[in-house]
Design a protein around this motif. Structure first.
Motif, PDB file in Angstrom:
ATOM      1  N   ARG A 169     -84.402 -57.706  10.149  1.00  0.00           N
ATOM      2  CA  ARG A 169     -83.303 -57.142   9.374  1.00  0.00           C
ATOM      3  C   ARG A 169     -83.438 -57.617   7.930  1.00  0.00           C
ATOM      4  NH1 ARG A 169     -77.700 -60.537  10.344  1.00  0.00           N
ATOM      5  NH2 ARG A 169     -78.546 -62.613   9.849  1.00  0.00           N
ATOM      6  N   THR A 170     -82.870 -56.856   7.035  1.00  0.00           N
ATOM      7  CA  THR A 170     -82.901 -57.204   5.611  1.00  0.00           C
ATOM      8  C   THR A 170     -81.556 -57.780   5.199  1.00  0.00           C
ATOM      9  OG1 THR A 170     -84.498 -55.445   5.134  1.00  0.00           O
ATOM     10  CG2 THR A 170     -83.246 -56.326   3.274  1.00  0.00           C
ATOM     11  N   VAL A 171     -81.607 -58.959   4.596  1.00  0.00           N
ATOM     12  CA  VAL A 171     -80.385 -59.594   4.112  1.00  0.00           C
ATOM     13  C   VAL A 171     -80.531 -59.852   2.619  1.00  0.00           C
ATOM     14  CG1 VAL A 171     -79.828 -60.676   6.317  1.00  0.00           C
ATOM     15  CG2 VAL A 171     -81.247 -61.902   4.679  1.00  0.00           C
ATOM     16  N   ARG A 172     -79.395 -59.844   1.938  1.00  0.00           N
ATOM     17  CA  ARG A 172     -79.400 -60.086   0.489  1.00  0.00           C
ATOM     18  C   ARG A 172     -78.980 -61.518   0.234  1.00  0.00           C
ATOM     19  NH1 ARG A 172     -80.637 -56.926  -3.303  1.00  0.00           N
ATOM     20  NH2 ARG A 172     -79.906 -57.089  -5.445  1.00  0.00           N
ATOM     21  N   THR A 173     -79.803 -62.260  -0.473  1.00  0.00           N
ATOM     22  CA  THR A 173     -79.536 -63.666  -0.738  1.00  0.00           C
ATOM     23  C   THR A 173     -79.743 -63.961  -2.223  1.00  0.00           C
ATOM     24  OG1 THR A 173     -81.828 -64.290  -0.270  1.00  0.00           O
ATOM     25  CG2 THR A 173     -80.269 -64.362   1.578  1.00  0.00           C
ATOM     26  N   ALA A 174     -79.233 -65.082  -2.651  1.00  0.00           N
ATOM     27  CA  ALA A 174     -79.416 -65.510  -4.035  1.00  0.00           C
ATOM     28  C   ALA A 174     -80.748 -66.239  -4.165  1.00  0.00           C
ATOM     29  CB  ALA A 174     -78.282 -66.438  -4.457  1.00  0.00           C
ATOM     30  N   VAL A 175     -81.465 -65.909  -5.229  1.00  0.00           N
ATOM     31  CA  VAL A 175     -82.690 -66.649  -5.540  1.00  0.00           C
ATOM     32  C   VAL A 175     -82.269 -68.040  -6.013  1.00  0.00           C
ATOM     33  CG1 VAL A 175     -84.729 -66.742  -7.014  1.00  0.00           C
ATOM     34  CG2 VAL A 175     -83.880 -64.532  -6.188  1.00  0.00           C
ATOM     35  N   PRO A 176     -82.813 -69.106  -5.421  1.00  0.00           N
ATOM     36  CA  PRO A 176     -82.380 -70.451  -5.816  1.00  0.00           C
ATOM     37  C   PRO A 176     -82.558 -70.700  -7.313  1.00  0.00           C
ATOM     38  CG  PRO A 176     -83.690 -70.541  -3.815  1.00  0.00           C
ATOM     39  CD  PRO A 176     -83.799 -69.130  -4.330  1.00  0.00           C
ATOM     40  N   LEU A 177     -81.565 -71.315  -7.894  1.00  0.00           N
ATOM     41  CA  LEU A 177     -81.658 -71.700  -9.297  1.00  0.00           C
ATOM     42  C   LEU A 177     -82.465 -72.983  -9.429  1.00  0.00           C
ATOM     43  CD1 LEU A 177     -77.965 -71.014 -10.399  1.00  0.00           C
ATOM     44  CD2 LEU A 177     -79.980 -69.635 -10.949  1.00  0.00           C
ATOM     45  N   PRO A 178     -83.081 -73.217 -10.584  1.00  0.00           N
ATOM     46  CA  PRO A 178     -83.848 -74.443 -10.781  1.00  0.00           C
ATOM     47  C   PRO A 178     -82.959 -75.684 -10.651  1.00  0.00           C
ATOM     48  CG  PRO A 178     -84.331 -72.851 -12.508  1.00  0.00           C
ATOM     49  CD  PRO A 178     -83.151 -72.321 -11.756  1.00  0.00           C
ATOM     50  N   HIS A 179     -83.566 -76.798 -10.293  1.00  0.00           N
ATOM     51  CA  HIS A 179     -82.840 -78.059 -10.183  1.00  0.00           C
ATOM     52  C   HIS A 179     -82.600 -78.661 -11.574  1.00  0.00           C
ATOM     53  CE1 HIS A 179     -83.044 -78.239  -5.841  1.00  0.00           C
ATOM     54  NE2 HIS A 179     -84.347 -77.987  -5.887  1.00  0.00           N
ATOM     55  N   GLY A 180     -81.497 -79.374 -11.690  1.00  0.00           N
ATOM     56  CA  GLY A 180     -81.217 -80.130 -12.908  1.00  0.00           C
ATOM     57  C   GLY A 180     -80.771 -79.299 -14.077  1.00  0.00           C
ATOM     58  N   LEU A 181     -80.032 -78.230 -13.840  1.00  0.00           N
ATOM     59  CA  LEU A 181     -79.571 -77.378 -14.941  1.00  0.00           C
ATOM     60  C   LEU A 181     -78.602 -78.133 -15.845  1.00  0.00           C
ATOM     61  CD1 LEU A 181     -78.964 -74.048 -13.002  1.00  0.00           C
ATOM     62  CD2 LEU A 181     -80.699 -74.411 -14.762  1.00  0.00           C
ATOM     63  N   ARG A 182     -78.839 -78.051 -17.145  1.00  0.00           N
ATOM     64  CA  ARG A 182     -77.972 -78.699 -18.128  1.00  0.00           C
ATOM     65  C   ARG A 182     -77.773 -77.755 -19.315  1.00  0.00           C
ATOM     66  NH1 ARG A 182     -77.470 -84.077 -16.864  1.00  0.00           N
ATOM     67  NH2 ARG A 182     -76.408 -84.482 -18.844  1.00  0.00           N
ATOM     68  N   LEU A 183     -76.575 -77.794 -19.861  1.00  0.00           N
ATOM     69  CA  LEU A 183     -76.255 -77.034 -21.067  1.00  0.00           C
ATOM     70  C   LEU A 183     -76.465 -77.940 -22.270  1.00  0.00           C
ATOM     71  CD1 LEU A 183     -75.022 -74.379 -22.273  1.00  0.00           C
ATOM     72  CD2 LEU A 183     -72.809 -75.543 -22.158  1.00  0.00           C
ATOM     73  N   GLU A 184     -77.304 -77.508 -23.196  1.00  0.00           N
ATOM     74  CA  GLU A 184     -77.597 -78.283 -24.398  1.00  0.00           C
ATOM     75  C   GLU A 184     -76.849 -77.681 -25.589  1.00  0.00           C
ATOM     76  OE1 GLU A 184     -80.384 -81.040 -24.206  1.00  0.00           O
ATOM     77  OE2 GLU A 184     -79.206 -80.724 -22.376  1.00  0.00           O
ATOM     78  N   LEU A 185     -76.096 -78.505 -26.288  1.00  0.00           N
ATOM     79  CA  LEU A 185     -75.345 -78.100 -27.475  1.00  0.00           C
ATOM     80  C   LEU A 185     -75.950 -78.817 -28.664  1.00  0.00           C
ATOM     81  CD1 LEU A 185     -71.739 -78.473 -25.986  1.00  0.00           C
ATOM     82  CD2 LEU A 185     -73.210 -76.440 -25.964  1.00  0.00           C
ATOM     83  N   ILE A 186     -76.499 -78.061 -29.588  1.00  0.00           N
ATOM     84  CA  ILE A 186     -77.278 -78.645 -30.681  1.00  0.00           C
ATOM     85  C   ILE A 186     -76.555 -78.495 -32.004  1.00  0.00           C
ATOM     86  CG2 ILE A 186     -79.455 -78.522 -31.972  1.00  0.00           C
ATOM     87  CD1 ILE A 186     -79.487 -76.978 -28.609  1.00  0.00           C
ATOM     88  N   ASP A 187     -76.391 -79.605 -32.686  1.00  0.00           N
ATOM     89  CA  ASP A 187     -75.933 -79.618 -34.075  1.00  0.00           C
ATOM     90  C   ASP A 187     -77.173 -79.818 -34.935  1.00  0.00           C
ATOM     91  OD1 ASP A 187     -74.892 -80.083 -36.577  1.00  0.00           O
ATOM     92  OD2 ASP A 187     -74.130 -82.089 -36.101  1.00  0.00           O
ATOM     93  N   PRO A 188     -77.597 -78.817 -35.720  1.00  0.00           N
ATOM     94  CA  PRO A 188     -78.833 -78.951 -36.494  1.00  0.00           C
ATOM     95  C   PRO A 188     -78.735 -79.938 -37.635  1.00  0.00           C
ATOM     96  CG  PRO A 188     -77.737 -76.919 -37.071  1.00  0.00           C
ATOM     97  CD  PRO A 188     -76.973 -77.497 -35.903  1.00  0.00           C
ATOM     98  N   GLY A 189     -77.512 -80.304 -38.039  1.00  0.00           N
ATOM     99  CA  GLY A 189     -77.327 -81.263 -39.114  1.00  0.00           C
ATOM    100  C   GLY A 189     -77.813 -80.757 -40.458  1.00  0.00           C
ATOM    101  N   GLU A 190     -77.759 -81.640 -41.420  1.00  0.00           N
ATOM    102  CA  GLU A 190     -78.257 -81.355 -42.759  1.00  0.00           C
ATOM    103  C   GLU A 190     -79.669 -81.898 -42.898  1.00  0.00           C
ATOM    104  OE1 GLU A 190     -76.543 -79.498 -44.809  1.00  0.00           O
ATOM    105  OE2 GLU A 190     -74.885 -79.399 -43.382  1.00  0.00           O
ATOM    106  N   ALA A 191     -80.313 -81.605 -44.019  1.00  0.00           N
ATOM    107  CA  ALA A 191     -81.646 -82.149 -44.257  1.00  0.00           C
ATOM    108  C   ALA A 191     -81.554 -83.666 -44.365  1.00  0.00           C
ATOM    109  CB  ALA A 191     -82.231 -81.567 -45.540  1.00  0.00           C
ATOM    110  N   PRO A 192     -82.515 -84.407 -43.787  1.00  0.00           N
ATOM    111  CA  PRO A 192     -82.490 -85.867 -43.856  1.00  0.00           C
ATOM    112  C   PRO A 192     -82.432 -86.359 -45.289  1.00  0.00           C
ATOM    113  CG  PRO A 192     -84.139 -85.125 -42.285  1.00  0.00           C
ATOM    114  CD  PRO A 192     -83.643 -83.899 -43.013  1.00  0.00           C
TER     115      PRO A 192
END
Length: 458
Positions: A169-192
């Motif tokens: 039989r055919t069943v619909r499943t979710a493809v596993p997501l990668p391990h260790g998912l993290r959201l990165e929030l970047i502040d580019p800052g000013e020039a050094p």
């Protein structure tokens, strides 16, 4: 730069994500920024990164707990770019990544914005991978100055065949997501501060060794203190070619060099690279046989005045979040046609980049800032890519309208060790299964090849 997916993304259940914002400051809700302090407290550093782990958002009896992951709505320290990373760089994310952000200026929330799920990458056996810390990642998305965030990752659904007592039989499943998912929030800052003060005439001692080394790598083209390597006319460029590459030129190449006039190039000092972020050693290949054109997939919602900030954000994302040696691209071009130096080591040299998995050796990577799946690339940007290609490829005798062979380092299109015939000016998708550089920019590669060849005098 979303990779091609095996099946379509299907989601049948709405997710209640819009929780009220936390009433306290980011220190109470968000993971700490680098060094254990929140980004707002890092006034001594040019930019910062907040890293938030993703958590399951729903459980489905059929699809399982990995169907959706995300970050519920919360206040955080200010940032301007977002991306999602995971543990294994060789694992692809099959699903849809979306974020909502709150403007720090107006307090208004954006709608859900898609984040491209496939990013550029370093070759498996390259110096980039030596640490064992490299991560998989989406492309980063420029969202402008923001102070709150909400994110969700929805797994792609796929059909799977199961054996039963009565057959299959055919069943619909979710493809596993990668391990260790993290959201990165970047502040580019000013020039050094050390770089901006040096550019204004501060004493040599104000510079760090890393800043000096990055500038010296271009010393054969311009003084080390410049923020932009100036353009040259054809005659001056041909004389410079003999100086730079004379020992490698044939008599015919000396008599009639095929090289485009050198365009103006903003240096790393010019866009404010914090040279202390990257690894100090430069890595080179033997030549430059091809140029791969990319889009950064960071979106088109930036002004030309913000280009340096966008590049600083990409740089920080590549180094601090993905653990690469340096920014992956060799060059970047903004929507106004301004060209920027990417990975350190010298714009005229064969610097090993991390832009096209499997084909970084003996190539150069040029990324146009923006997303060009449906949006047309500005004419100024297309022209700049052609001018840059005509000069850079001309340094190594490559014909922009020609083809060449590159040996694959391993990827999802070509096995490791296979000699692959490619256009001298190719799109990222020619070496790797991805949408990059977007259909609209990819359709302009013919124009870029023709223009670059004409600029070389061919």
């Amino acid at each position: 730069m979303r990779g091609f997916l095996a099946s379509s993304i299907g989601v049948t259940c709405a997710v209640a994500l819009a929780l009220p914002p936390t009433p306290t400051a980011a220190a109470a809700t968000a993971a700490p920024a680098e060094g254990g302090a929140t980004a707002a407290a890092r006034t001594d550093l040019p930019g910062s990164t907040q890293s938030l782990p993703l958590s399951p958002l729903r459980t489905d009896r059929t699809l399982g707990p990995t169907a959706d992951q995300g970050v519920t709505r919360r206040e955080v320290d200010r940032y301007a770019m977002v991306g999602v990373v995971w543990d294994d760089p060789d694992t692809e994310l099959h699903g849809r990544v979306q974020v909502r952000t709150r403007s720090a200026g107006t307090g208004a929330w954006s709608g859900w914005q898609d984040v491209e799920t496939h990013n550029d990458a370093a070759d498996p056996d390259s110096a980039e991978r030596a640490t064992g810390r490299v991560r998989g990642a989406t492309a980063p998305l420029w969202v402008g100055e923001s102070d709150a965030v909400e994110a969700r990752v929805r797994a792609e659904e796929a059909d799977r065949t199961e054996e039963t007592a009565r057959g299959t039989r055919t069943v619909r499943t979710a493809v596993p997501l990668p391990h260790g998912l993290r959201l990165e929030l970047i502040d580019p800052g000013e020039a050094p501060a050390d770089q901006t003060s040096r550019a204004a005439g501060a004493p040599e001692s104000a510079e760090s060794a890393e800043v000096t080394e990055a500038a010296v790598a271009n010393a054969d083209l311009a003084p080390t203190t410049v923020t932009e390597i100036p353009a040259l006319d054809r005659a001056a460029t041909e004389r410079e070619l003999v100086t730079l590459r004379g020992a490698d030129l044939t008599d015919a190449q000396r008599a009639k060099p095929h090289i485009g006039p050198r365009p103006a190039i903003v240096t790393r000092r010019g866009w404010g690279a914090d040279e202390k972020l990257r690894e100090r050693k430069f890595v080179y290949t033997s030549t430059v046989k091809a140029a791969f054109v990319h889009h950064s997939a960071t979106g088109n919602g930036y002004s030309c005045g913000q280009s340096a900030s966008v590049i600083r954000g990409i740089y920080r994302y590549h180094v601090k979040s993905l653990h690469w040696r340096d920014i992956g691209y060799n060059f970047l071009v903004d929507k106004c046609g301004k060209i920027y130096e990417g990975r350190a080591g010298g714009v005229g040299k064969a610097v090993l980049g991390a832009h096209t998995l499997g084909f970084n050796t003996n190539s150069t990577g040029i990324a146009v800032l923006g997303s060009f799946g449906s949006a047309k690339p500005p004419t100024a940007a297309v022209t700049a890519v052609a001018r840059l290609s005509a000069w850079k490829l001309g340094l190594y005798g490559a014909n922009p309208r020609g083809t060449t062979y590159l040996k694959s380092g391993g990827g999802n299109l070509y096995r490791k060790g296979k000699n692959v015939r490619l256009n001298v000016i190719s799109g990222h998708r020619d070496g790797f299964a991805t949408d990059c550089p977007g259909g609209q920019l990819y359709s302009r590669l013919g124009t870029i090849r023709t223009t670059a060849a004409r600029d070389q005098g061919r």
